[in-house]
Motif scaffolding. Structure first.
Motif, mmCIF file in Angstrom:
data_model
loop_
_atom_site.group_PDB
_atom_site.id
_atom_site.type_symbol
_atom_site.label_atom_id
_atom_site.label_comp_id
_atom_site.label_asym_id
_atom_site.label_seq_id
_atom_site.Cartn_x
_atom_site.Cartn_y
_atom_site.Cartn_z
ATOM 1 N N ARG A 149 -15.084 -43.433 74.914
ATOM 2 C CA ARG A 149 -15.445 -44.017 73.580
ATOM 3 C C ARG A 149 -13.986 -44.299 73.177
ATOM 4 O O ARG A 149 -13.855 -44.800 72.009
ATOM 5 C CB ARG A 149 -15.901 -42.871 72.739
ATOM 6 N N TYR A 150 -12.905 -44.041 73.836
ATOM 7 C CA TYR A 150 -11.579 -44.261 73.574
ATOM 8 C C TYR A 150 -11.087 -45.584 74.266
ATOM 9 O O TYR A 150 -11.572 -45.806 75.359
ATOM 10 C CB TYR A 150 -10.499 -43.208 73.892
ATOM 11 N N ALA A 151 -10.171 -46.515 73.565
ATOM 12 C CA ALA A 151 -9.891 -47.794 74.329
ATOM 13 C C ALA A 151 -8.634 -47.293 75.336
ATOM 14 O O ALA A 151 -8.515 -46.037 75.411
ATOM 15 C CB ALA A 151 -8.978 -48.304 73.303
ATOM 16 N N GLU A 152 -8.746 -48.144 76.228
ATOM 17 C CA GLU A 152 -7.586 -48.027 77.392
ATOM 18 C C GLU A 152 -6.434 -47.533 76.826
ATOM 19 O O GLU A 152 -5.774 -46.678 77.499
ATOM 20 C CB GLU A 152 -7.706 -49.049 78.243
ATOM 21 N N ARG A 153 -5.736 -47.777 75.698
ATOM 22 C CA ARG A 153 -4.406 -47.567 74.972
ATOM 23 C C ARG A 153 -4.868 -46.998 73.487
ATOM 24 O O ARG A 153 -5.465 -47.895 72.861
ATOM 25 C CB ARG A 153 -3.629 -48.552 75.236
ATOM 26 N N ILE A 154 -4.429 -45.857 73.514
ATOM 27 C CA ILE A 154 -4.744 -45.232 71.965
ATOM 28 C C ILE A 154 -3.310 -45.043 71.420
ATOM 29 O O ILE A 154 -2.259 -44.223 71.785
ATOM 30 C CB ILE A 154 -5.529 -44.006 72.149
ATOM 31 N N THR A 155 -3.204 -45.084 69.925
ATOM 32 C CA THR A 155 -1.803 -44.573 69.233
ATOM 33 C C THR A 155 -2.536 -43.315 68.617
ATOM 34 O O THR A 155 -3.579 -43.115 67.995
ATOM 35 C CB THR A 155 -1.649 -45.667 68.243
ATOM 36 N N ILE A 156 -1.876 -42.215 68.945
ATOM 37 C CA ILE A 156 -1.919 -40.900 68.577
ATOM 38 C C ILE A 156 -0.793 -40.162 67.618
ATOM 39 O O ILE A 156 0.311 -40.384 67.938
ATOM 40 C CB ILE A 156 -2.097 -40.018 69.847
ATOM 41 N N ASP A 157 -1.489 -39.738 66.643
ATOM 42 C CA ASP A 157 -0.392 -38.804 65.625
ATOM 43 C C ASP A 157 -0.997 -37.781 65.319
ATOM 44 O O ASP A 157 -1.922 -37.465 64.318
ATOM 45 C CB ASP A 157 -0.429 -39.994 64.313
ATOM 46 N N TYR A 158 -0.572 -36.765 66.017
ATOM 47 C CA TYR A 158 -0.662 -35.310 65.691
ATOM 48 C C TYR A 158 0.744 -34.495 65.520
ATOM 49 O O TYR A 158 0.772 -33.261 65.717
ATOM 50 C CB TYR A 158 -1.511 -34.820 66.986
#
Length: 168
Positions: free
Chosen positions: A41-50
């Protein structure tokens, strides 16, 4: 806006909201096949902010680098549960943004740590895919925590090293 366009927008917003709620349930599931469905369900590249919770850097990362880390983190707990509510969706053609409340529970043995906050997601339409969307960005912004934060720290210690940290 013509009625047909308004109806399609309402259906798209509902589809995205259900996708976000279901996605959290898949991530918590221990059923065979659910994690693979979650990963896809995630794109091949994801921007993550945790950055507020995990002290990780905000960065764009390959799905295949991120998912083993997230899987190891979920597996480091006996149970995780992410309850997602009040999903608000903004559409812009074939992209969407969602903002929702989330309360996540993490248990090891009888010890529990919970935190609540805001989930934000960026999505792109992915016709023919599970749920019709792919996540391109995900962030968590905490509002409160309760219980034993040591539970979360133990889980982090038992997971793979974060690929979101500086120098990773």
């Amino acid at each position: 806006m013509p009625l047909e366009n308004r109806l399609q927008a309402a259906l798209d917003r509902q589809e995205v909201a259900e996708f976000i709620v279901t996605n959290s349930m898949l991530g918590d599931s221990r059923k065979p096949g659910d994690w693979e469905r979650y990963r896809r369900r995630y794109a091949e590249r994801i921007t993550i902010d945790y950055s507020s919770t995990l002290k990780d850097e905000v960065r764009s990362i390959d799905r295949e680098t991120l998912m083993p880390y997230w899987k190891s983190l979920v597996d480091a707990f006996d149970v995780t549960q992410h309850r997602v509510t009040n999903v608000v969706v903004t559409l812009d053609g074939d992209t969407a943004k969602s903002r929702a409340y989330v309360v996540s529970n993490h248990r090891i043995g009888q010890d529990v740590w919970s935190c609540g906050g805001i989930y934000e997601h960026g999505l792109v339409r992915a016709a023919g895919e599970d749920g019709g969307w792919k996540i391109t960005a995900q962030g968590f912004f905490p509002l409160f925590e309760t219980g034993d934060r040591g539970v979360f720290e133990r889980g982090l210690a038992n997971a793979l090293p974060s690929p979101l940290k500086s120098g990773a």
